[in-house]
Design a protein around this motif. Sequence first.
Motif, mmCIF file in Angstrom:
data_model
loop_
_atom_site.group_PDB
_atom_site.id
_atom_site.type_symbol
_atom_site.label_atom_id
_atom_site.label_comp_id
_atom_site.label_asym_id
_atom_site.label_seq_id
_atom_site.Cartn_x
_atom_site.Cartn_y
_atom_site.Cartn_z
ATOM 1 N N THR A 244 15.140 25.106 54.655
ATOM 2 C CA THR A 244 16.235 25.839 55.291
ATOM 3 C C THR A 244 15.752 27.211 55.729
ATOM 4 O O THR A 244 14.662 27.658 55.328
ATOM 5 N N LYS A 246 16.856 30.021 54.763
ATOM 6 C CA LYS A 246 16.749 30.829 53.551
ATOM 7 C C LYS A 246 15.425 30.563 52.840
ATOM 8 O O LYS A 246 14.715 31.494 52.429
ATOM 9 N N GLU A 247 15.059 29.273 52.727
ATOM 10 C CA GLU A 247 13.804 28.912 52.055
ATOM 11 C C GLU A 247 12.590 29.403 52.835
ATOM 12 O O GLU A 247 11.586 29.827 52.242
ATOM 13 N N GLU A 250 12.202 33.070 52.148
ATOM 14 C CA GLU A 250 11.677 33.260 50.803
ATOM 15 C C GLU A 250 10.180 32.965 50.733
ATOM 16 O O GLU A 250 9.434 33.625 50.001
ATOM 17 N N SER A 259 11.741 41.507 52.973
ATOM 18 C CA SER A 259 12.822 40.635 53.438
ATOM 19 C C SER A 259 13.135 40.909 54.896
ATOM 20 O O SER A 259 13.415 39.979 55.671
ATOM 21 N N ILE A 263 12.771 38.007 57.722
ATOM 22 C CA ILE A 263 13.925 37.605 58.536
ATOM 23 C C ILE A 263 13.582 37.708 60.020
ATOM 24 O O ILE A 263 13.901 36.808 60.814
ATOM 25 N N TYR A 278 19.764 36.553 58.881
ATOM 26 C CA TYR A 278 20.206 37.470 57.805
ATOM 27 C C TYR A 278 21.375 36.860 57.046
ATOM 28 O O TYR A 278 21.400 36.852 55.809
ATOM 29 N N GLU A 280 22.244 33.699 56.846
ATOM 30 C CA GLU A 280 21.823 32.505 56.119
ATOM 31 C C GLU A 280 21.105 32.915 54.817
ATOM 32 O O GLU A 280 21.324 32.318 53.767
ATOM 33 N N TYR A 281 20.235 33.924 54.930
ATOM 34 C CA TYR A 281 19.443 34.337 53.778
ATOM 35 C C TYR A 281 20.342 34.908 52.671
ATOM 36 O O TYR A 281 20.158 34.627 51.484
ATOM 37 N N HIS A 282 21.314 35.731 53.086
ATOM 38 C CA HIS A 282 22.194 36.367 52.104
ATOM 39 C C HIS A 282 23.445 35.547 51.807
ATOM 40 O O HIS A 282 24.308 35.999 51.048
ATOM 41 N N GLU A 283 23.486 34.341 52.434
ATOM 42 C CA GLU A 283 24.606 33.420 52.212
ATOM 43 C C GLU A 283 25.962 34.095 52.468
ATOM 44 O O GLU A 283 26.896 34.019 51.671
#
Length: 284
Positions: A244, A246-247, A250, A259, A263, A278, A280-283
Amino acid sequence: MKIQKSFAQDVGTLYLVPTPIGNLEDMTFRAVKTLQTVELIASEDTRNTQKLLNHFEIKVPQKSLHEHNYNERIPELVAFLKNGNSIAQVSDAGMPSISDPGHEFVVACIEEDIPVVALPGATAGMTALIASGLLPQPFYFYGFLQRKKNSQKKELTDLKNQTATMIFYESPHRVKETLKNILEIFGNREVVVCRELTKVYEEYLRGTAEELIMYVTEHPLKGECCLLVSGAEEVEKEEVFEGTLKEQVETLILAGQSSKEAIKSIAKRHGLKKQEVYKEYHEL
């Protein structure tokens, strides 16, 4: 697994004997002796080989072995070998099995535990390579390309990123069209065309694909040709992004990026706005 002790067998031996690609003086002493001492010579073209045998006063009988009769002929030759007789296999010029008949016979002998012994000698590809001026190693021997234009283009497309010097065999009547396809698919690479190797009219044509196309247009080629093309420059492998968004972010953070940098990199990689990555990463 099979282990071959080439010279410690009670059965006959298949000798793969290279023949001159032009100059008869390139026949080795060992090759002549082998042809003199075997019980049979398996030839691609018996008429062509007979000229060689006459030159060296060799009286051993021949049997033809070529692409049109190998299915029927190989069992007969294998039986002959298993009775303790030895056979020398030759093609019209150069090494057997290299763009010439022979491979199926070798495989059949290996399956029957008949020793196969190859003699060193004349071969056009290596001879042209070391005098070409192109990098001699690594090299990639391809042999003959397909004759049909679209099929040949597909082959060349598959070879486009090959970094080794490439060696092709080609008919003088098709060299120009093949060079055009090389220019289209590979770009304007360094190319060497060698024709009439070891013969009195031996010639090396060295230049770019464009230069050689212009030359052969004005000076049609004759004789057997070997075509060598410089390899592609090393292409840096593209980084693989999996998982994803996010993954992926990471993964880059674990590799040492901040970060913010991660991003930005992932957004650029996928053609997205930074805000989308951003969130997606921070949900959010």
